[in-house]
Design a protein around this motif. Structure first.
Motif, PDB file in Angstrom:
ATOM      1  N   LEU A 134       3.347   7.211   6.208  1.00  0.00           N
ATOM      2  CA  LEU A 134       4.369   6.355   6.823  1.00  0.00           C
ATOM      3  C   LEU A 134       4.545   6.649   8.308  1.00  0.00           C
ATOM      4  O   LEU A 134       4.967   5.784   9.072  1.00  0.00           O
ATOM      5  CB  LEU A 134       5.717   6.508   6.091  1.00  0.00           C
ATOM      6  CG  LEU A 134       5.899   5.583   4.880  1.00  0.00           C
ATOM      7  CD1 LEU A 134       7.175   5.904   4.137  1.00  0.00           C
ATOM      8  CD2 LEU A 134       5.895   4.093   5.281  1.00  0.00           C
ATOM      9  N   HIS A 135       4.220   7.882   8.728  1.00  0.00           N
ATOM     10  CA  HIS A 135       4.283   8.213  10.158  1.00  0.00           C
ATOM     11  C   HIS A 135       3.312   7.331  10.942  1.00  0.00           C
ATOM     12  O   HIS A 135       3.602   6.910  12.056  1.00  0.00           O
ATOM     13  CB  HIS A 135       3.946   9.691  10.391  1.00  0.00           C
ATOM     14  CG  HIS A 135       5.002  10.625   9.892  1.00  0.00           C
ATOM     15  ND1 HIS A 135       6.052  11.044  10.678  1.00  0.00           N
ATOM     16  CD2 HIS A 135       5.176  11.208   8.693  1.00  0.00           C
ATOM     17  CE1 HIS A 135       6.835  11.855   9.972  1.00  0.00           C
ATOM     18  NE2 HIS A 135       6.321  11.970   8.759  1.00  0.00           N
ATOM     19  N   ALA A 136       2.141   7.064  10.350  1.00  0.00           N
ATOM     20  CA  ALA A 136       1.149   6.198  11.002  1.00  0.00           C
ATOM     21  C   ALA A 136       1.660   4.763  11.070  1.00  0.00           C
ATOM     22  O   ALA A 136       1.515   4.087  12.097  1.00  0.00           O
ATOM     23  CB  ALA A 136      -0.176   6.258  10.247  1.00  0.00           C
ATOM     24  N   VAL A 137       2.265   4.289   9.991  1.00  0.00           N
ATOM     25  CA  VAL A 137       2.803   2.919   9.978  1.00  0.00           C
ATOM     26  C   VAL A 137       3.886   2.774  11.056  1.00  0.00           C
ATOM     27  O   VAL A 137       3.927   1.770  11.780  1.00  0.00           O
ATOM     28  CB  VAL A 137       3.360   2.544   8.585  1.00  0.00           C
ATOM     29  CG1 VAL A 137       4.022   1.172   8.617  1.00  0.00           C
ATOM     30  CG2 VAL A 137       2.243   2.555   7.549  1.00  0.00           C
ATOM     31  N   LYS A 138       4.741   3.797  11.180  1.00  0.00           N
ATOM     32  CA  LYS A 138       5.793   3.753  12.212  1.00  0.00           C
ATOM     33  C   LYS A 138       5.175   3.641  13.604  1.00  0.00           C
ATOM     34  O   LYS A 138       5.624   2.860  14.440  1.00  0.00           O
ATOM     35  CB  LYS A 138       6.641   5.044  12.149  1.00  0.00           C
ATOM     36  CG  LYS A 138       7.739   5.015  11.119  1.00  0.00           C
ATOM     37  CD  LYS A 138       8.548   6.295  11.246  1.00  0.00           C
ATOM     38  CE  LYS A 138       9.540   6.430  10.113  1.00  0.00           C
ATOM     39  NZ  LYS A 138      10.157   7.784  10.120  1.00  0.00           N
ATOM     40  N   LEU A 139       4.136   4.449  13.851  1.00  0.00           N
ATOM     41  CA  LEU A 139       3.470   4.418  15.156  1.00  0.00           C
ATOM     42  C   LEU A 139       2.880   3.032  15.422  1.00  0.00           C
ATOM     43  O   LEU A 139       3.001   2.492  16.521  1.00  0.00           O
ATOM     44  CB  LEU A 139       2.358   5.474  15.209  1.00  0.00           C
ATOM     45  CG  LEU A 139       1.485   5.445  16.473  1.00  0.00           C
ATOM     46  CD1 LEU A 139       2.260   5.977  17.667  1.00  0.00           C
ATOM     47  CD2 LEU A 139       0.209   6.253  16.288  1.00  0.00           C
ATOM     48  N   LEU A 140       2.255   2.451  14.399  1.00  0.00           N
ATOM     49  CA  LEU A 140       1.547   1.177  14.574  1.00  0.00           C
ATOM     50  C   LEU A 140       2.486  -0.018  14.693  1.00  0.00           C
ATOM     51  O   LEU A 140       2.097  -1.062  15.226  1.00  0.00           O
ATOM     52  CB  LEU A 140       0.578   0.950  13.406  1.00  0.00           C
ATOM     53  CG  LEU A 140      -0.578   1.954  13.303  1.00  0.00           C
ATOM     54  CD1 LEU A 140      -1.350   1.748  12.006  1.00  0.00           C
ATOM     55  CD2 LEU A 140      -1.515   1.837  14.496  1.00  0.00           C
TER      56      LEU A 140
END
Length: 574
Positions: free
Chosen positions: A293-299
């Motif tokens: 989810l950290h990646a989704v937040k960044l994207l």
């Protein structure tokens, strides 16, 4: 190393294409090898057009998928966008959720925890949906084998739309819609989309139903291009069109998350190769070391200051990932030696404390040392989990099917797969996997291959030749960067070993009959420095690249391998 020279294409076809395009025969030959035989083919290849994307409704189940989403929006239902924790999964979730949220607020996202839930659709994810009054789950880059999970969700009044690109099992889950071009009953013209690509086709269908201009989807193509690069799908057909235009978005108007990553690595113009080696590992690091989810937040972050903060966090996960995979690779190599398994046809290693997030990378690293089908196992709850990697030309997925009596669950592709099994079955599986591979693999596949497009003379390498060659990009499987071979070369006296451990080779190679010479660099070829001594004639395999030094840009050869030329051997014999 095996050097394999591709067959020369039909001379008449090459000659006709050369004339119609106004290019030299070496370029025309490379194009014909890639299936480009006419002026029209070449136009589509060099200028990939979004107008050539296929109608999304050609995909099996696309209409029921779109109608179910329209119904959910009409009735004010809560929608959960669910995806895997790797780059393809997290970009898919960012893609579909941000598009839906642009016109409908009741959308949540979910990425399973790699350690707690494992790969794909999980019971915990479905329970989360039930607890939050969610009645529709859109699963991306996973779900094609989630038959029991979809049935479980149905009992709780939750519908599923599956967008996947992995090979289906014997039965398709009983979902509202299952979008997967690899379904046997799916007549979609292009079968090689990644998960994010399938998600994009869903958005294309929704946009067309909403009678909106296709151009509103352009800003999302950066996510699709990233997934195409990271998931190592063929860069042909629709994938080439999507990657080409996605790279233009990344370079012209990067989303805040990409911009923040690129500022950290000081890179201005990105190729698909840069996406694979710069952006993808950082997005992946979130799911490997912390949570996807950290990646989704960044994207999906639109605020540039917040994006920089997320990118810094992800950079720290990536550093941790690098240290971890390096340490585990050394332990795995030591285990192979300790067990005296250097001569096997497979690598299967296990340690209960190895970090589950990096075993796929470790499997890839091990294939660099022992070039053979490889599995790296670690403990995952009460079971063992593994990542599998293969060698070019060998289908590891099929090999795993041959060992299915010992496996609890598996899925994946020809060259990469994942599986779980009970610890009591580990030794049985290891023995069976060696048996299956030994019985089915062509032994030549266990020698790394360099595939050579064409033999050329150095005088054929000109600025114009390279300028056209660059337009073959984006490169990837199905459209690899051209590789050449030249003979009758010798060093002009500049050969030396460079790098920290003197592992790289730097030289200037001259074609003796013509006198044309080019600077050359060969990474990890330092051990071949001796071949260039005494002005012996050699042959070389190389790519061509630009080298910038002190503000001067020149062409150089990027060596893949060198060997004594047969002319030396002939002289010795006479």
């Amino acid at each position: 190393m095996r050097w394999t020279l591709k067959p020369k294409p039909d001379p008449e076809t090459v000659s006709n294409l050369s004339k119609s395009l106004g290019v030299g025969k070496p370029i025309a030959s490379l194009l014909v090898q890639r299936g480009i035989k006419t002026f029209e083919d070449a136009k589509k290849f060099f200028r990939p057009s979004l107008e050539d994307l296929h109608d999304p409704f050609l995909m099996q189940d696309m209409l029921p998928a779109v109608e179910r989403i329209e119904k959910a929006i009409e009735q004010g239902e809560n929608i959960l966008v669910y995806g895997d924790y790797d780059v393809d999964g997290t970009t898919s979730v960012a893609l579909v959720s941000s598009y839906l949220i642009s016109y409908y607020p009741n959308v949540a996202t979910y990425i399973p925890d790699r350690y707690d839930e494992g790969y794909g659709v999980s019971y915990k994810g479905i329970d989360f949906a039930a607890d939050n009054d969610i009645s529709l789950i859109i699963a991306l880059d996973c779900g094609i084998k989630a038959k029991e999970k979809v049935a479980y969700a149905s009992e709780k009044g939750i519908d599923f739309i599956i967008c996947d690109h992995h090979r289906p099992g014997k039965e398709i889950p009983d979902a509202v819609a299952v979008l997967d071009p690899k379904r046997e009953d799916c007549n979609y013209p292009y079968k090689e989309l990644c998960g994010c690509g399938v998600g994009f086709k869903l958005l294309q269908a929704l946009t067309s139903r909403r009678e909106e201009n296709f151009e509103i989807l352009l800003p999302y193509l950066d996510l699709v291009a990233t997934a195409i690069g990271a998931d190592i799908v063929p860069v042909t057909g629709e994938n080439r069109i999507l990657a080409y235009h996605g790279l233009r978005v990344i370079n012209a108007a990067p989303r805040p998350g990409f911009k923040a990553i690129l500022e950290q690595v000081k890179k201005s113009v990105l190729t698909l190769n840069d996406v694979v080696f710069i952006i993808a590992p950082r997005i992946n690091a979130a799911g490997r070391m912390k949570h996807g989810l950290h990646a989704v937040k960044l994207l999906t972050e639109e605020n540039e200051i917040m994006a920089v903060k997320f990118a810094e966090e992800i950079e720290s996960y990536n550093r941790e990932r690098r240290d971890t995979d390096k340490a585990i690779t050394l332990e795995a190599l030591a285990q192979i030696e300790e067990m005296k398994e250097q001569e096997r046809l497979t690598t299967v290693v296990y340690h209960e404390n190895w970090h589950k997030g990096v075993i796929g990378i470790v499997a890839s690293r091990l294939t660099e040392t022992y070039y053979r089908p490889t599995l790296v196992f670690t403990r995952s709850g009460e079971k063992l989990a593994a990542s599998a990697r293969s060698v070019k030309g060998f289908d590891v997925y099929d090999a795993l099917e041959g060992c299915s009596e010992y496996i609890e669950q598996f899925g994946g592709h020809k060259y990469a797969a994942g599986l779980t099994l009970l610890e009591v079955q580990y030794e049985n599986f290891k023995r069976k996997f060696e048996e299956v591979v030994s019985a089915s693999i062509d032994k030549n596949l266990l020698i790394p291959e360099i595939s050579i497009d064409a033999e050329i003379n150095l005088q054929e390498i000109t600025p114009k030749f390279y300028r056209i060659l660059k337009q073959f990009a984006p490169f990837g499987p199905g459209n690899m960067r051209p590789v050449f071979m030249s003979r009758r070369l010798e060093d002009t006296g500049y050969a030396k070993c460079v790098g920290e451990d003197q592992t790289h080779l730097k030289c200037r190679l001259q074609h003796s009959p013509s006198g044309v010479s080019y600077g050359a660099i060969g990474f990890n070829l330092g051990n071949k420095c001796g071949l260039l001594a005494e002005r012996q004639k050699i042959k070389a395999v190389f790519g061509i690249e630009e080298n910038e030094f002190n503000g001067n840009v020149s062409l150089q050869l990027k060596l893949k391998d060198i060997a004594l030329d047969e002319v030396n051997v002939l002289k010795t014999k006479t």
